[in-house]
Design a protein around this motif. Structure first.
Motif, mmCIF file in Angstrom:
data_model
loop_
_atom_site.group_PDB
_atom_site.id
_atom_site.type_symbol
_atom_site.label_atom_id
_atom_site.label_comp_id
_atom_site.label_asym_id
_atom_site.label_seq_id
_atom_site.Cartn_x
_atom_site.Cartn_y
_atom_site.Cartn_z
ATOM 1 N N ASN A 37 15.164 -39.688 -1.548
ATOM 2 C CA ASN A 37 16.492 -39.291 -0.995
ATOM 3 C C ASN A 37 17.721 -39.682 -1.973
ATOM 4 N N TYR A 38 17.473 -41.005 -2.429
ATOM 5 C CA TYR A 38 18.187 -41.573 -3.441
ATOM 6 C C TYR A 38 18.506 -40.522 -4.679
ATOM 7 N N THR A 39 17.419 -40.331 -5.086
ATOM 8 C CA THR A 39 17.351 -39.352 -6.480
ATOM 9 C C THR A 39 17.940 -38.330 -6.312
ATOM 10 N N ASN A 40 17.850 -37.727 -4.938
ATOM 11 C CA ASN A 40 18.276 -36.424 -4.895
ATOM 12 C C ASN A 40 19.796 -36.325 -4.636
ATOM 13 N N ILE A 41 20.173 -37.204 -3.918
ATOM 14 C CA ILE A 41 21.831 -37.313 -3.833
ATOM 15 C C ILE A 41 22.522 -37.374 -5.120
ATOM 16 N N LEU A 42 21.828 -38.246 -5.984
ATOM 17 C CA LEU A 42 22.301 -38.551 -7.487
ATOM 18 C C LEU A 42 21.957 -37.404 -8.547
ATOM 19 N N GLY A 43 21.211 -36.485 -7.994
ATOM 20 C CA GLY A 43 21.070 -35.579 -8.831
ATOM 21 C C GLY A 43 20.085 -35.933 -10.120
ATOM 22 N N GLU A 44 19.398 -36.795 -9.760
ATOM 23 C CA GLU A 44 18.437 -37.188 -10.734
ATOM 24 C C GLU A 44 17.215 -36.580 -10.722
ATOM 25 N N THR A 45 17.229 -35.564 -11.349
ATOM 26 C CA THR A 45 15.984 -34.497 -10.934
ATOM 27 C C THR A 45 14.577 -34.792 -11.334
ATOM 28 N N PHE A 46 14.485 -35.437 -12.596
ATOM 29 C CA PHE A 46 13.237 -36.017 -13.263
ATOM 30 C C PHE A 46 12.665 -36.954 -12.093
ATOM 31 N N LYS A 47 13.374 -37.982 -12.051
ATOM 32 C CA LYS A 47 12.919 -38.877 -10.775
ATOM 33 C C LYS A 47 12.603 -38.517 -9.553
ATOM 34 N N TYR A 48 13.268 -37.591 -9.166
ATOM 35 C CA TYR A 48 13.227 -36.711 -7.871
ATOM 36 C C TYR A 48 11.815 -36.011 -7.690
ATOM 37 N N ASN A 49 11.495 -35.443 -9.103
ATOM 38 C CA ASN A 49 10.383 -34.604 -8.994
ATOM 39 C C ASN A 49 9.223 -35.505 -9.273
ATOM 40 N N SER A 50 9.465 -36.641 -9.968
ATOM 41 C CA SER A 50 8.094 -37.680 -9.969
ATOM 42 C C SER A 50 7.864 -38.361 -8.571
ATOM 43 N N TYR A 51 8.782 -38.627 -7.784
ATOM 44 C CA TYR A 51 8.604 -39.316 -6.262
ATOM 45 C C TYR A 51 7.964 -38.101 -5.458
ATOM 46 N N LEU A 52 8.497 -37.144 -5.722
ATOM 47 C CA LEU A 52 7.870 -35.722 -5.010
ATOM 48 C C LEU A 52 6.492 -35.461 -5.185
ATOM 49 N N ARG A 53 5.990 -35.729 -6.434
ATOM 50 C CA ARG A 53 4.589 -35.375 -6.652
ATOM 51 C C ARG A 53 3.936 -36.615 -6.174
ATOM 52 N N THR A 54 4.270 -37.990 -6.262
ATOM 53 C CA THR A 54 3.633 -39.090 -5.918
ATOM 54 C C THR A 54 3.457 -38.874 -4.259
#
Length: 227
Positions: free
Chosen positions: A3-20
């Motif tokens: 949620n944190y990376t999504n709110i901040l628009g940090e797409t690369f980290k968001y996708n990494s957590y999503l894959r994990t």
């Protein structure tokens, strides 16, 4: 973290957590250590080294130290982003670079020349409580009555109220007006806005260009300042 990376628009980290998360859901076995899952692939992807370290920390301590710090930061970022003219990107910069802890801290550091703010941000802070309010459609009609009177001084101009008003929404965040004419009229926006002062609704200007204007107005002392 997702949620944190999504709110901040940090797409690369968001996708990494999503894959994990996806990989863990498909593993279907107990995870006692990151070693158990580090070579497990889904659609050609496996969990990266940093996220494996996070898994180990959660397994050992039951929590994630980074997340505790983030929860505090994200609350401040969300709060700062509600100031007109700030948004998530600037709020993140204020927290990460200037270590801003609250809106009051932002004001303090601005007053002490530790941080620069745009005029829109300054006005957003000054009228923070007012600008958080929504504009009822009845109030928008009251403004329309004033605009109808102002436009009479400009026989070559016409105007439309757009946005939420045109869509007949009950509450709006701001008022959008389109001025137009069949022929070019020099300083038409400036002249139109000057009548806001004559009709005692003008508060301040945010930005002023040849074809675009943004400012603050208010019906009377009993109403909120709006944009």
């Amino acid at each position: 973290m997702l949620n944190y990376t999504n709110i901040l628009g940090e797409t690369f980290k968001y996708n990494s957590y999503l894959r994990t998360i996806k990989i863990i859901k498909h593993f279907n076995k107990p995870i006692l250590s990151s070693d158990d899952i580090k070579n497990f692939y889904i659609n050609g992807f496996k969990i990266g080294t940093k996220n494996l370290h996070k898994i180990n920390e959660i397994l050992k301590t039951g929590s994630l130290k980074e997340l505790n710090n983030i929860n505090s930061d994200i609350n401040i970022i969300i709060q700062l982003s509600t100031i007109k003219g700030v948004g998530i990107a600037n709020a993140k910069k204020f927290v990460k670079i200037y270590n801003i802890k609250s809106i009051q801290d932002l004001i303090h550091k601005y007053n002490n020349n530790h941080i620069k703010l745009t005029k829109e941000q300054i006005l957003g802070i000054k009228y923070y409580d007012d600008l958080k309010q929504k504009i009822h459609r009845n109030e928008m009609f009251e403004f329309k009555n004033i605009f109808d009177k102002i436009i009479l001084y400009f026989p070559k101009l016409k105007y439309f109220m757009l946005g939420s008003f045109r869509r007949e929404v009950l509450y709006s965040g701001d008022i959008d007006i389109l001025l137009y004419s069949n022929s070019y009229i020099n300083n038409s926006i400036k002249s139109f806005i000057n009548y806001f002062k004559i009709f005692n609704i003008f508060i301040d200007s945010i930005s002023f260009g040849n074809t675009r204007y943004s400012g603050l107005i208010k019906l009377n002392q009993n109403n909120f300042i709006i944009r």
